[in-house]
Each structure stands twice: as structure tokens, then as C-alpha cells.
Design a protein around this motif. Structure first.
Motif, PDB file in Angstrom:
ATOM      1  N   TYR A 145     -15.363  26.702 -57.650  1.00 31.06           N
ATOM      2  CA  TYR A 145     -13.951  26.882 -58.011  1.00 31.06           C
ATOM      3  C   TYR A 145     -13.763  27.523 -59.379  1.00 31.06           C
ATOM      4  N   LYS A 161     -10.295  24.584 -62.327  1.00 25.25           N
ATOM      5  CA  LYS A 161     -10.532  25.747 -61.469  1.00 25.25           C
ATOM      6  C   LYS A 161     -10.593  27.000 -62.359  1.00 25.25           C
ATOM      7  N   HIS A 211      -5.245  26.119 -56.837  1.00 27.88           N
ATOM      8  CA  HIS A 211      -6.204  27.126 -56.360  1.00 27.88           C
ATOM      9  C   HIS A 211      -5.668  28.552 -56.429  1.00 27.88           C
TER      10      HIS A 211
END
Length: 416
Positions: free
Chosen positions: A70, A262, A231
Motif C-alpha cells: 500500500y 498508505k 486507498h
């Protein structure tokens, strides 16, 4: 009260009658035992002995390409980010040892929140110790008993836990189904508090929510809107503000939640908002009030990274190139993917079952590639997935190497 009386008041428990509180996990224990007995490595116990860069690490003594971290924008080794963390360690020490509302607010926390306000062009920003706590805290505080939460059935565990903690009435709808969401909204009693919770990018399949339509319908039905952009922050949208920005609805979102673990490349969570009363959350949000604040080095690295992400258009463009190439290459080989086209930096490769998925994961690791093995109940529709998360620091050559590794492992396991 004497010791004898205390003992005599205790209920007698016959040997063997007490319940084993771990019995509920027996099925998972057996599943793991059978998986490991088949000869595959434990997918959930991997140790990175040394991290070499955002895209490579030594795993089990081998130089391994990282495709499951990530670390979308590759900020974990950025020189400016590292220097900011080192300087904060020297200037402020290793930790705060306190909550934000007591002794846990250092100058770095205020600077980090200021960077978030600038990044999103919003009035308010709160930093939490993790992204999980951000969802847990904001959702449970703003939607309580008597209120209604309308959310996508595939929402992250932290969202569901926030709903449970707040005791609101939870009304789920089919994943990314605009019509189903509208039907649920119209059934909510008139005058009730309503919160619609959506995600920009869903982490299992890497698919994007139709936020333009969903936010419009939520507002037409008098609901507040919270969007988790964990995300998509840093990567999607002209300025990296996420799917809300890309869809042109960022000004209609009441709360945007994200994480530093992330694209920002460290740890922590946040919420930004333009609501005029938002600052009261610092006094009433329990996961904020009763949690030790982030260490000075962490907020220093986060603030530096966020400011650099404001001017990262070239990195965003390269990440899109990587995503498109990996998606097309895997599709051409015959792998079944979670989306028909690349929608984010996540490429989900659907496996026939858990056993084949674990074997494929292990074969890829032998090739020198690390991905995430995701299984039910975390995945939608009981799917087993190999989840790939690309990084802006992956070179074009590394992506081609990754494709060759997938081909080798897929043929060895019998998936392609």
C-alpha cells in the motif's frame, strides 16, 4: 469480609464444565493447520528482515519485489521525509506519553493538521493515532442511538466497528449499487439523523465507487456524507485528493477520512471537514480523547510527505502507467481480475479457492515477489484474492519482471 466467606460465596464449577473461550476459533485454527500441512509457507507470518527501498526487501533471506505494501506513492524512503523524522526525534524525543487533549499535542501535530487543511483546502483537520481509530472515532461519535447509517455492504472493518460502537441503526446496501442505496435512504423515518458512508476505492477488489451519483442522492435525501479515501488519497484526482475530487463532489462531502499508512508512507489517521461545529469532536470523540497521540517523528514525516504529495503529478502519472500495464499483462495471461479495467493502484487477482491461492502466493514468494493473500471473511463473495498494490517507485522494468513471475508461478500451480 473474611477469606472463608468469600470462597464459600463462589459458585462451584465442575471440572470440564467451563467454556473454552477460544472454541469459537476452532474452525480457523483447523483451516490454518491444514493449509500449512500442505507445504505452503504461512502467508500471514512473513518477516521482512531488511527493507531496501519502497519496492524491495529481504524476505526469508531473499531480495524480494514488494507488491503488497500500500506504499502507493513510495514516500517511505523519501530523503526529505526521513530527515524531518530524524530532526523531530532530536528536538522532541521519541513519544508524547499522553492524549491530544492533555499533554499530547506538540507543535508537529498542529503542523500536520495544517498540512492536511492545505492539502484538502478545508477548514478543519483532526489527526488520529491510526486510520482505524479515525473511522471508529468519527463514525461512533456523530451517529448514535436513534440515528441511521446507510453504508456499502463491502465497507472496511473499521467502518463497521465504528457503527457498532455508536449504536446507530445500520442499513447496508449492495456494493456500489446506486439504486439500492437510494431505496434504503427513502425508507428512513422523516426527521431522523442520516449518515451515508462510502469509500473512494474499495481495498479488496480495487474498484471505485460511483461517488458523483451517490453523493447527489444522499444530499437530496437530507443525509450527511462521509467518504473514506484511504486507498485513493495522494494518487487519484488532479491534486491527489481522492475519488471525491475526481468525481467533482469534494465540496459536498461532510467528512473525508484517510490514513497515513498508505500514500503518506507512515502511520496515523485523519478526518477533514468544513462543518462549522467540527472542532467539538476534540472533546467528545472517545478514540481521540483516550488514546496517546502519535510520536513527534511520525507527525513530522506525515506533514512533510503530505506537502510533497501536493506537487506529485509526475509520480501519479507513472503510477497510473504501472497500474494499466500490470492489469493488461495479467489479463492477457488469462488471470481473472477484480475489475475489467484498472481503476486504482490495487489489482486483485481472483483465485479458484484458498488452497490454490495459498499455493500461488507461496510460488510467487519463491519467485521473489510478495503480494497479499486475502481470504474470507475479509473478502467479498467468499473470494480468495492475491491483492497487488502498485507503487509509484516501481520501475517499468520491475513491472515486466512482476508479470514474468506471475506467469511462472501461475503455470507451476496450474492456474493458467
Amino acid at each position: 469480609m473474611s477469606e472463608g466467606i468469600m470462597q464459600s460465596d463462589r459458585p462451584e464449577t465442575l471440572e470440564g464444565d467451563s467454556k473454552d473461550l477460544f472454541s469459537k476459533f476452532d474452525e480457523t485454527i483447523e483451516l490454518r493447520r491444514n493449509l500449512l500441512s500442505s507445504g505452503v509457507q504461512d502467508p500471514f507470518s512473513l518477516v521482512m528482515e531488511k527493507v531496501l527501498s519502497p519496492t524491495r526487501a529481504i524476505c526469508n533471506g531473499r531480495d524480494t519485489i514488494l507488491l503488497g505494501t500500500y506504499n502507493y506513492m513510495g514516500m517511505t524512503f523519501d530523503p526529505d521525509v526521513l530527515e524531518a523524522g530524524k530532526q523531530a526525534l532530536d528536538d522532541f524525543g521519541s513519544g508524547t506519553t499522553g492524549s491530544r487533549v492533555l499533554n499530547g499535542t506538540f507543535q508537529g501535530h498542529k503542523e500536520c493538521e495544517e498540512a492536511l487543511r492545505e492539502f484538502y483546502d478545508m477548514e478543519h483537520a483532526m489527526v488520529f493515532s491510526t486510520g482505524y481509530l479515525a473511522n471508529l472515532g468519527i463514525i461512533s461519535t456523530i451517529a448514535g442511538k436513534g440515528d441511521y447509517i446507510i453504508l456499502d455492504i463491502d465497507s472496511h472493518a473499521s467502518i463497521w466497528d465504528g457503527c457498532a460502537m455508536g449504536n446507530a441503526e445500520v442499513v447496508p446496501f449492495k456494493h456500489n449499487d446506486v439504486e439500492a442505496m437510494e431505496k434504503r435512504l427513502k425508507r428512513i423515518p422523516e426527521g431522523a439523523g442520516k449518515l451515508v458512508i462510502l469509500e473512494g476505492v474499495y481495498s479488496m477488489l480495487g474498484d471505485v465507487a460511483p461517488l458523483k451519483e451517490m453523493v447527489r442522492i444522499a444530499k437530496e435525501n437530507g443525509a450527511m456524507v462521509l467518504v473514506d479515501e484511504a486507498h485513493s488519497m495522494g494518487f487519484i484526482g488532479e491534486n491527489g485528493r481522492g475519488v471525491c475530487e475526481e468525481a467533482g463532489v469534494i465540496d459536498d462531502c461532510d467528512f473525508i477520512i484517510g490514513t497515513f499508512s498508505k500514500s503518506v508512507g507512515t502511520v496515523g489517521g485523519f478526518c477533514v471537514s468544513n462543518h462549522p461545529k467540527f472542532d467539538i469532536m476534540r472533546l467528545v470523540c472517545r478514540p481521540y480523547v483516550f488514546t496517546a497521540s502519535l510520536p513527534p517523528s511520525v507527525v513530522a514525516t506525515a506533514a512533510t510527505s503530505i506537502r510533497k504529495l501536493m506537487d506529485a503529478s509526475e509520480k501519479r502519472a507513472h503510477l497510473w502507467e504501472n497500474s494499466k500495464r500490470l492489469h493488461s499483462g495479467l489479463t492477457e495471461m488469462g488471470f481473472k481480475l477484480g475489475t475489467d479495467k484498472p481503476e486504482s493502484a490495487i489489482i486483485a487477482v481472483i483465485m479458484p479457492d484458498l488452497e490454490k491461492g495459498a499455493a500461488m502466493w507461496s510460488a510467487l514468494l519463491e519467485e521473489g515477489l510478495y503480494v497479499n493473500l486475502a481470504r474470507p471473511p475479509a473478502t467479498p463473495a467468499n473470494m480468495t484474492l492475491l491483492r497487488c498494490s502498485l507503487c509509484a517507485e516501481h520501475s517499468g522494468e520491475e513491472v515486466e519482471t512482476i508479470l514474468q513471475m506471475f506467469e511462472n508461478a501461475g503455470k507451476a500451480v496450474g492456474i493458467i
